[in-house]
Design a protein around this motif. Structure first.
Motif, mmCIF file in Angstrom:
data_model
loop_
_atom_site.group_PDB
_atom_site.id
_atom_site.type_symbol
_atom_site.label_atom_id
_atom_site.label_comp_id
_atom_site.label_asym_id
_atom_site.label_seq_id
_atom_site.Cartn_x
_atom_site.Cartn_y
_atom_site.Cartn_z
ATOM 1 N N ASN A 54 0.812 -1.213 0.000
ATOM 2 C CA ASN A 54 0.000 0.000 0.000
ATOM 3 C C ASN A 54 0.851 1.270 0.000
ATOM 4 O OD1 ASN A 54 -2.531 -1.211 -0.161
ATOM 5 N ND2 ASN A 54 -2.602 -1.551 2.050
ATOM 6 N N LEU A 55 2.001 1.244 0.695
ATOM 7 C CA LEU A 55 2.881 2.415 0.656
ATOM 8 C C LEU A 55 3.380 2.663 -0.765
ATOM 9 C CD1 LEU A 55 5.033 2.168 3.911
ATOM 10 C CD2 LEU A 55 3.231 3.814 3.378
ATOM 11 N N ASN A 56 3.658 1.613 -1.493
ATOM 12 C CA ASN A 56 4.093 1.773 -2.881
ATOM 13 C C ASN A 56 2.939 2.226 -3.762
ATOM 14 O OD1 ASN A 56 5.889 1.670 -5.068
ATOM 15 N ND2 ASN A 56 5.170 -0.365 -5.610
ATOM 16 N N TYR A 57 1.776 1.642 -3.581
ATOM 17 C CA TYR A 57 0.633 1.928 -4.445
ATOM 18 C C TYR A 57 0.058 3.318 -4.200
ATOM 19 C CZ TYR A 57 -3.638 0.971 -7.058
ATOM 20 O OH TYR A 57 -4.663 1.015 -7.961
ATOM 21 N N ARG A 59 1.608 5.920 -2.664
ATOM 22 C CA ARG A 59 2.727 6.780 -2.258
ATOM 23 C C ARG A 59 2.405 8.264 -2.393
ATOM 24 N NH1 ARG A 59 7.803 4.970 -5.133
ATOM 25 N NH2 ARG A 59 6.324 5.151 -6.813
ATOM 26 N N VAL A 60 1.877 8.681 -3.520
ATOM 27 C CA VAL A 60 1.591 10.099 -3.748
ATOM 28 C C VAL A 60 0.480 10.575 -2.823
ATOM 29 C CG1 VAL A 60 0.792 11.785 -5.454
ATOM 30 C CG2 VAL A 60 2.424 10.022 -6.113
ATOM 31 N N ASN A 61 -0.565 9.767 -2.651
ATOM 32 C CA ASN A 61 -1.661 10.148 -1.764
ATOM 33 C C ASN A 61 -1.200 10.260 -0.315
ATOM 34 O OD1 ASN A 61 -2.825 8.404 -4.117
ATOM 35 N ND2 ASN A 61 -4.471 9.756 -3.466
ATOM 36 N N TYR A 62 -0.374 9.312 0.121
ATOM 37 C CA TYR A 62 0.136 9.371 1.487
ATOM 38 C C TYR A 62 1.024 10.597 1.686
ATOM 39 C CZ TYR A 62 -1.480 4.566 2.379
ATOM 40 O OH TYR A 62 -2.240 3.443 2.573
ATOM 41 N N THR A 63 1.816 10.934 0.697
ATOM 42 C CA THR A 63 2.669 12.127 0.788
ATOM 43 C C THR A 63 1.815 13.379 0.888
ATOM 44 O OG1 THR A 63 4.383 11.016 -0.505
ATOM 45 C CG2 THR A 63 4.515 13.418 -0.340
ATOM 46 N N MET A 64 0.772 13.449 0.065
ATOM 47 C CA MET A 64 -0.123 14.616 0.122
ATOM 48 C C MET A 64 -0.801 14.707 1.489
ATOM 49 S SD MET A 64 -1.819 14.435 -3.675
ATOM 50 C CE MET A 64 -2.908 15.823 -3.408
ATOM 51 N N VAL A 146 -1.232 6.953 8.442
ATOM 52 C CA VAL A 146 -0.830 6.306 7.189
ATOM 53 C C VAL A 146 -0.468 4.842 7.428
ATOM 54 C CG1 VAL A 146 1.002 6.257 5.439
ATOM 55 C CG2 VAL A 146 -0.148 8.404 5.968
ATOM 56 N N GLY A 147 0.279 4.567 8.488
ATOM 57 C CA GLY A 147 0.669 3.193 8.794
ATOM 58 C C GLY A 147 -0.530 2.304 9.088
ATOM 59 N N LEU A 148 -1.483 2.822 9.856
ATOM 60 C CA LEU A 148 -2.690 2.045 10.147
ATOM 61 C C LEU A 148 -3.501 1.804 8.875
ATOM 62 C CD1 LEU A 148 -3.852 3.623 13.521
ATOM 63 C CD2 LEU A 148 -3.087 1.272 13.130
ATOM 64 N N HIS A 149 -3.635 2.838 8.057
ATOM 65 C CA HIS A 149 -4.365 2.678 6.797
ATOM 66 C C HIS A 149 -3.679 1.640 5.918
ATOM 67 C CE1 HIS A 149 -5.527 3.547 2.630
ATOM 68 N NE2 HIS A 149 -6.699 3.870 3.145
ATOM 69 N N ALA A 150 -2.355 1.739 5.794
ATOM 70 C CA ALA A 150 -1.609 0.817 4.932
ATOM 71 C C ALA A 150 -1.688 -0.615 5.456
ATOM 72 C CB ALA A 150 -0.153 1.261 4.818
ATOM 73 N N ASP A 161 0.242 -1.099 -12.433
ATOM 74 C CA ASP A 161 0.637 -1.159 -13.835
ATOM 75 C C ASP A 161 1.951 -1.938 -13.926
ATOM 76 O OD1 ASP A 161 2.592 0.611 -13.038
ATOM 77 O OD2 ASP A 161 1.806 2.317 -14.151
ATOM 78 N N GLU A 162 2.412 -2.190 -15.147
ATOM 79 C CA GLU A 162 3.571 -3.066 -15.335
ATOM 80 C C GLU A 162 4.822 -2.567 -14.627
ATOM 81 O OE1 GLU A 162 4.266 -3.941 -19.419
ATOM 82 O OE2 GLU A 162 2.182 -4.477 -19.767
ATOM 83 N N GLU A 163 5.072 -1.259 -14.686
ATOM 84 C CA GLU A 163 6.271 -0.707 -14.054
ATOM 85 C C GLU A 163 6.230 -0.885 -12.543
ATOM 86 O OE1 GLU A 163 7.779 3.494 -14.429
ATOM 87 O OE2 GLU A 163 7.581 2.903 -16.527
ATOM 88 N N GLU A 164 5.074 -0.576 -11.926
ATOM 89 C CA GLU A 164 4.945 -0.722 -10.487
ATOM 90 C C GLU A 164 5.009 -2.191 -10.084
ATOM 91 O OE1 GLU A 164 2.155 2.936 -9.065
ATOM 92 O OE2 GLU A 164 1.232 1.318 -10.194
ATOM 93 N N ALA A 165 4.447 -3.045 -10.907
ATOM 94 C CA ALA A 165 4.489 -4.468 -10.602
ATOM 95 C C ALA A 165 5.922 -4.971 -10.609
ATOM 96 C CB ALA A 165 3.649 -5.250 -11.604
ATOM 97 N N ALA A 166 6.728 -4.505 -11.553
ATOM 98 C CA ALA A 166 8.126 -4.916 -11.612
ATOM 99 C C ALA A 166 8.886 -4.418 -10.389
ATOM 100 C CB ALA A 166 8.776 -4.399 -12.885
#
Length: 188
Positions: A54-57, A59-64, A146-150, A161-166
């Motif tokens: 979830n932190l990877n997926y 990431r932008v939302n958690y940063t915001m 964020v940690g509890l949500h993740a 997507d393919e890049e994130e999956a890799a």
């Protein structure tokens, strides 16, 4: 017709900001439906895997979200707010509004390194303005949320997507070009 060099930066930032909002995850997807999108992990190992995924997926939302928590905590400190706005401008140009990878001295800088560096710069700038306790408490609260949500956000319904999956280790070898791998070596 004369155009200032700054005009190119702002038009590029505007286009990049639009592409940024296209790449971040919708907030409805982040929050999900309470009944089906959240579940208690069965073990610590599952919780760690869920947090990483979830932190990877998101990431932008958690940063915001963390920046919003920090911003709200600074409403009663005007000098720190000005410093925060200057640092946020750096966030905008170096992280949120880039279309291409950041290149420094002809080397491409990883997105996570930019995120980490800007986070450290933000914390240092705000600590130097004398609100270190306020910054610390707000970041701890934000990171706890964020940690509890993740940890509790079910990631089965999320699609990478393919890049994130890799990057995350989920990779289909069907129809993909063969990769050259280093040979395995035995440890004594």
């Amino acid at each position: 017709m004369y155009s200032s060099p700054g005009a190119g930066i702002f038009s590029r930032a505007g286009a990049s900001t639009r592409s940024f909002f296209a790449t971040r995850r919708p907030w409805r997807e982040v929050l999900g439906s309470p009944s089906s999108s959240f579940a208690r992990p069965d073990s610590l190992g599952e919780a760690i895997i869920s947090v990483k995924r979830n932190l990877n997926y998101f990431r932008v939302n958690y940063t915001m979200f963390l920046l919003l928590v920090l911003f709200l905590s600074l409403l009663w400190h005007p000098i720190s707010m000005i410093v925060f706005l200057l640092v946020f401008a750096a966030w905008l140009f170096l992280y949120f509004s880039r279309d291409e990878p950041l290149e420094v001295f002809n080397r491409i800088v990883d997105d996570r390194a930019v995120l980490f560096t800007l986070g450290v710069v933000t914390i240092i700038a705000l600590v130097l303005t004398g609100v270190w306790l306020n910054v610390l408490v707000s970041l701890l609260i934000g990171m706890a949320i964020v940690g509890l949500h993740a940890a509790f956000r079910v990631s089965d319904d999320l699609f990478l997507d393919e890049e994130e999956a890799a990057d995350g280790g989920l990779l289909s070898v069907v129809g993909s070009p063969a990769r050259s791998r280093a040979p395995y070596s035995r440890l004594p």
